[in-house]
Design an enzyme around this catalytic site. Structure first.
Site, short mmCIF file in Angstrom:
data_model
loop_
_atom_site.label_atom_id
_atom_site.label_comp_id
_atom_site.label_asym_id
_atom_site.label_seq_id
_atom_site.Cartn_x
_atom_site.Cartn_y
_atom_site.Cartn_z
N ASP A 201 0.74 -1.31 0.10
CA ASP A 201 0.11 -0.13 -0.02
C ASP A 201 0.88 1.25 0.14
OD1 ASP A 201 -2.69 1.10 0.32
OD2 ASP A 201 -2.17 1.65 2.36
N GLU A 243 1.31 -0.45 -5.15
CA GLU A 243 0.68 0.80 -5.37
C GLU A 243 1.32 1.92 -5.23
OE1 GLU A 243 -3.24 3.16 -3.86
OE2 GLU A 243 -1.59 2.34 -2.35
C1 GLC Z 1 -4.43 2.99 -0.29
C2 GLC Z 1 -5.56 2.10 -0.38
C3 GLC Z 1 -6.58 2.83 0.06
C4 GLC Z 1 -6.52 3.59 1.30
C5 GLC Z 1 -5.27 4.12 1.41
C6 GLC Z 1 -4.67 4.34 2.84
O1 GLC Z 1 -4.48 3.96 -1.39
O2 GLC Z 1 -5.68 1.63 -1.76
O3 GLC Z 1 -7.82 2.10 0.24
O4 GLC Z 1 -7.35 4.15 1.85
O5 GLC Z 1 -4.11 3.51 0.81
O6 GLC Z 1 -4.09 3.12 3.46
#
Ligand code: GLC
Ligand code: CA
Length: 554
Positions: A201, A243
């Site tokens: 993440d 991500e």
């Molecule tokens: C990432 C996740 C999202 C979350 C954020 C904070 O962007 O995809 O869903 O709210 O991180 O952890």
């Protein structure tokens, strides 16, 4: 050369345990329920399951606020159930990726509780503090409109703490070597329980310098190599899928020039331009996005997706382009979110038009990389815009026409099951679509099956063909003496295209259609002419079906 890195040609399916299947009837999906659906996933052709956060959490951000990295939230089951789950996946040849949310913890995490109460605790320095309110406190919020600042005052600590996301998600001080060591320990723990890697993440924030005095934060890319080395030492086939919504010119920093950092990243650049291409019926900016993200180490791979659990982030498009996507796919203010995106599911964005859904999925399956499917999109599930923020696209899986779509026996599901309208479970559900050979579900299963027989996409080199029709995307992959060709008509009008194959050796070759019987023979000038229906697509093998006999060893 190696050709068996599993993630180079996987079919990844993203599931949230809490909304998939509730076995014990308390209204919340659980591991026991998910396990009973593994045969479904295997039947669909999924080769890896990406599990969203399931650790103990106050659930103020759908589990992205973790309160214990070494456990399973009791609502979903226990560690024993988790191991049964990874075992069940392994038996069916499916790998498991889990979310690794280590940019921040929940403010309910014992580390944070101790950090705020005891200035001398070792955990104090696990977070990012400032005595005075930093000048930058109102900048850099990730959720504009909902989140007001990135620094909040903590009464107990008598200091401000940094939070890139919501105020209940204090950022970990990832520069602290103890925090880094803990991150490795977390990865090691789950590897031992059977996972094949992590969807990591918010990676750019994890590696970014943090602190009140930081003006131009520098990224510590070496941290990524540390993570990745540890992973492969412990478990050779494990990967990190990041991500990281970053600009193409930093991609190689994330992958590492020799592939020594991350194995996979979601391709946000292509994702946004794909939606723009579909909204404008123009393939040109999508081609640019693919070219800009083409370079990657041989061992690295893109994750190609359409929608995920967050909003469709269009932040990298130009204003005019973003407006075009908004008008086409999310015209109402209520469909938009955080001033940059669309919060709807795919099917309603495309007005439930089967031709456009097939086009979108055909694109996702043939773009350079490994496709990542969001649960429910395989049956064309809709959204519930009455739910706040991103929750509208996180409603329970629709299995059947039974009450609550067969998701739970409870009359109080954790999130309302979509019941009314064209996307309600009486109309959109797995059971009905399973029986209908022409359903989206069965179409998807056949497409996935075919995708698995086209390893050229994951491994090969791609190039574009000139058709003089910007609404038609024509691309070809070559790998080991084999070639495949894909045509996609982004427009609502039928289009006739004429094109020449890229390689001289392919002159005079026929194109064998992989999905239907209409093959293409070259015309006298060695050109092919194909008429595409509105939103039509074609998957071809170049030069006949004896290709496997021609495939070279390297
Ligand atoms: C990432 C996740 C999202 C979350 C954020 C904070 O962007 O995809 O869903 O709210 O991180 O952890
Ligand atoms: Ca349950």
């Amino acid at each position: 050369m190696i050709n068996d890195l599993w993630y180079k040609n996987a079919i990844i399916y993203c599931v949230s345990v809490g909304t998939f299947m509730d076995a014990n009837g308390d209204g919340i999906g659980d591991f026991k329920g998910l396990m009973r659906r593994l045969d479904y996933l295997q039947g669909l052709g999924v080769t890896a399951v990406w599990l969203m956060p399931f650790q103990p959490s106050p659930h103020k951000d759908d589990g992205y606020d973790v309160a214990d990295y070494y456990g399973v939230d009791s609502r979903y089951g226990d560690l024993g159930d988790f191991v049964e789950f990874t075992h069940g996946c392994e038996q069916r040849g499916m790998r498991v990726l889990i979310d690794l949310v280590v940019n921040h913890t929940s403010n309910q995490h014992p580390w944070f509780k101790e950090a705020r109460h005891y200035p001398n605790s070792k955990y104090r320095d696990w977070y990012v503090w400032s005595k005075k309110k930093p000048k930058s406190a109102n900048t850099g919020v990730v959720f504009p409109g909902v989140q007001k600042s990135t620094w909040s005052y903590d009464d107990v600590a008598r200091a401000y703490y940094f939070h890139r996301f919501y105020d209940f998600q204090p950022d970990l001080n990832t520069a602290n070597p103890d925090v880094q060591a803990e991150i490795l320990k977390i990865m090691g723990f789950w590897l031992q329980l059977g996972v094949s890697g992590f969807r990591m993440d918010a990676v750019p924030f994890v590696i970014s310098q943090k602190g009140a005095k930081v003006r131009n934060p520098v990224e510590d890319y070496d941290m990524l190599r540390t993570f990745s080395q540890f992973l492969t030492w412990r478990e050779g086939e494990a990967i990190i899928l990041a991500e990281a919504n970053v600009l193409p010119d930093t991609d190689m920093k994330y992958f590492g020039t020799a592939g020594e950092r991350l194995q996979m990243m979601f391709n946000f650049e292509v994702n946004q331009h794909l939606f723009y291409a579909m909204a404008s019926s123009d393939s040109r900016t999508l081609i640019k996005a693919m070219q800009a993200t083409k370079r990657r180490p041989l061992t690295a791979q893109w994750g190609q997706f359409l929608r995920n659990h967050d909003e469709l982030d269009l932040g990298r498009l130009e204003k005019q382009q973003r407006q075009t996507v908004f008008s086409a796919f999310g015209p109402e203010p209520d469909m938009q979110l955080y001033q940059r995106g669309i919060r709807r599911r795919l099917a309603p964005m495309l007005q439930g038009d089967r031709r456009r859904l097939e086009l979108a999925y055909s694109l996702m399956l043939t773009l350079p990389g490994t496709p990542v499917i969001r649960y429910g999109d395989e049956i064309g599930m809709g959204d519930d815009l009455s739910l706040p923020e991103r929750n509208c696209a996180r409603t329970p899986m629709q299995w059947s026409t039974e009450p609550n779509g067969g998701f739970t026996k409870s009359d109080k599901p954790v999130s309302p099951v979509i019941h009314d309208g064209a996307y309600g479970y009486p109309h959109v559900n797995v059971a009905d679509q399973r029986r209908d050979p022409n359903s989206l579900l069965n179409w998807m299963e056949r497409m996935i099956r075919m995708r698995k027989e086209v390893p050229e996409i994951g491994w090969g080199d791609f190039s574009f063909l000139t058709t003089r029709r910007p609404e038609v995307l024509a691309m070809q992959y070559c790998w080991r003496n084999n070639a495949v060709l894909f045509l996609h008509n982004l427009g609502s009008e039928p289009r006739e295209v004429h094109f020449q194959l890229n390689e001289a050796a392919e002159k005079g070759c026929a194109l064998v259609n992989l999905l239907s019987n209409d093959h293409s023979q070259p015309e006298r000038n060695d050109k092919h002419g194909v008429v595409l229906e509105p939103y039509g697509y074609r998957w071809y093998r170049v030069c006949g079906l004896d290709y496997l006999l021609k495939r070279s060893a390297s």
